[in-house]
Enzyme design. Structure first.
Site, PDB file in Angstrom:
ATOM      1  N   HIS A  84       0.880  -1.193  -0.003  1.00 24.98           N
ATOM      2  CA  HIS A  84       0.084   0.007  -0.182  1.00 24.98           C
ATOM      3  C   HIS A  84       0.814   1.370  -0.023  1.00 24.98           C
ATOM      4  CE1 HIS A  84      -2.719   2.889   2.327  1.00 24.98           C
ATOM      5  NE2 HIS A  84      -3.187   2.918   1.060  1.00 24.98           N
TER       6      HIS A  84
ATOM      7  N   HIS B 105       1.618  11.842  -1.444  1.00 18.44           N
ATOM      8  CA  HIS B 105       0.584  11.011  -0.452  1.00 18.44           C
ATOM      9  C   HIS B 105      -0.328  12.416   0.157  1.00 18.44           C
ATOM     10  CE1 HIS B 105      -0.566   7.894   2.678  1.00 18.44           C
ATOM     11  NE2 HIS B 105      -1.686   8.379   2.132  1.00 18.44           N
TER      12      HIS B 105
END
Length: 464
Positions: A157, A201
């Site tokens: 992930h 992110h």
């Protein structure tokens, strides 16, 4: 206001860099993007209608590959028979046999255990001896004759986001270590900044891992050095931009030389090729995009949610229910004939002043990535297998190297695939330090002061 945001972002970067002695880990705050609390795009999205099948052009011709493999294997078998040797080795990788062993009769997708089916090599009724494997596929000879859709892969992930102490980090080891350790799906977010695709992110001011092209260049280099491995790359189109923005990084990085182009969209389970066929044809990179993919225009850039579905993303429930989430509103019979991904990255949800933040739940990593126990990956895979009659194809996790032992998540996948796993093969250069790293994230009261500091800085950044 923008200056204040940059100052706050810089303070978070300072905080993160203070946790490591490697100055190269410092994040760049030069690029910016819209900040959201979600881990994927939540507006401007749509899902393709996969109720009808579309035939794609420029697709990999698996029937031709299979025919070529049969010819090569027949030639090799004849040569082996003439030399009195049942196997054949060669110094040339292009001549290595990637075929099955002796066949036995089993069910189509594996050995039935109760109401669930484990991944294993599909077999026919013949018992004739076939040429044996000389090189494993994705680390296991048994995988060579399995379809790509009949294997459970461990997925990293947010693979690129490796920043010790950073609020937005999800992995401890870099992508090369991830691939060396056995990760076979690389998942991450992307953001388009001034015409360049970056790996960021939530925001490039929070964590910027560089350009997509640079990252894919590293993956391509690894693929060239490992000719018997198949890797999936799942990109999150967080800005919901035109898919053509992804073609240049894939081409410039060299990954285009390895992309797999399916014959149709969607691909039912039985339509996927075997790993041996993909390796023989050198179509060893399955590249997916979650939103806006257009396979009629870019056949090799797979539309994720036409080709597979996911359990709830960014889960906060330790029970990890294996219910179908994205895409929504699909009949069960449709989902039973598609690959699927189990999102097994436990998050801590923090709600402050109306802002909802999700961060990896560090203190429970040893249990979340474990083989047994409540909230473990092993139990989650078992539940999914019982619910959907087969294990998940992809098991998405944070900090894959941390678990009940280093790399325990790979044991979970090996059990699902009915193969053995060498526990001494994981993980990277920091694997032996994983338990200590986890402990440093805890206090006796179970509260992580580093996380709290990061949350405060992030909160102020969102509010300004």
């Amino acid at each position: 206001m923008h200056i204040i945001r940059l100052l706050l972002a810089a303070s978070l970067v300072f905080y993160a860099s203070a946790q490591t002695t490697d100055s190269s880990q410092t994040d760049s705050a030069s690029a910016s993007a819209t900040a959201t609390a979600a881990d994927y795009a939540t507006s401007g999205i749509s899902y393709a209608d996969d109720s009808s099948t579309i035939t794609l052009s420029n697709s990999a011709t698996i029937s031709d590959i299979s025919s070529a493999m049969a010819t090569a294997n027949a030639t090799a078998a004849a040569s082996s028979s003439a030399s009195g040797n049942g196997t054949r080795s060669s110094s040339s990788p292009t001549q290595t046999l990637l075929v099955g062993t002796a066949q036995t009769t089993t069910t189509l997708n594996g050995t039935v255990t109760g109401t669930a089916t484990r991944n294993t090599t599909a077999s026919s009724t013949t018992t004739s001896i076939q040429p044996t494997n000389t090189v494993p596929c994705n680390g296991h000879p048994d995988f060579c004759q399995r379809k790509f859709s009949n294997i459970t892969y461990v997925a990293a992930h947010n693979s690129p986001f490796v920043r010790q102490g950073n609020l937005a980090a999800n992995q401890q080891l870099d992508v090369e270590s991830q691939l060396n350790d056995g990760i076979r799906m690389l998942q991450f977010q992307t953001h388009l900044v001034n015409g360049t695709m970056y790996l960021c992110h939530t925001s490039c001011e929070l964590l910027n891992a560089g350009t997509l092209e640079d990252y894919l260049s590293t993956v391509t280099k690894w693929l060239r050095a490992h000719p018997y491995d198949v890797v999936t790359v799942l990109m999150g189109n967080d800005d919901v931009v035109d898919p053509h923005n992804y073609t240049s990084p894939v081409i410039a990085s060299g990954l285009i030389d390895f992309v797999y182009t399916p014959p149709t969209v969607p691909m039912p389970l039985d339509s996927w090729p075997t790993l041996a066929e993909m390796i023989f044809g050198n179509h060893r990179a399955v590249v997916m995009l979650d939103y806006q993919a257009n396979q009629t225009a870019i056949p090799w850039l797979l539309d994720e949610f036409s080709q597979m579905w996911e359990t709830p993303f960014s889960p906060t429930d330790r029970a990890f229910p294996c219910t179908a989430d994205r895409p929504p509103d699909r009949p069960r019979e449709n989902r039973l004939d598609r690959m699927y991904m189990a999102n097994h990255n436990l998050n801590l949800q923090v709600d402050l002043a109306g802002i909802s933040l999700l961060v990896p739940f560090f203190p429970l990593l040893n249990e979340t990535n474990a083989i047994t126990g409540y909230g473990s990956a092993g139990v989650a895979v078992s539940n999914c297998t019982e619910m959907w009659t087969r294990p998940p194809n992809f098991l998405l996790v944070d900090y894959y190297n941390i678990g009940s032992f280093n790399g325990s998540i790979f044991q979970v996948a090996a059990d699902a695939n009915n193969v053995t796993y060498n526990r001494d093969s994981c993980c990277g250069t920091a694997g032996t330090q994983s338990a200590a790293a986890t402990n440093r994230l805890r206090l006796s009261g179970g509260i992580d002061t580093k996380m709290v500091f990061g949350l405060i800085v992030g909160l102020v950044w969102f509010l300004v």
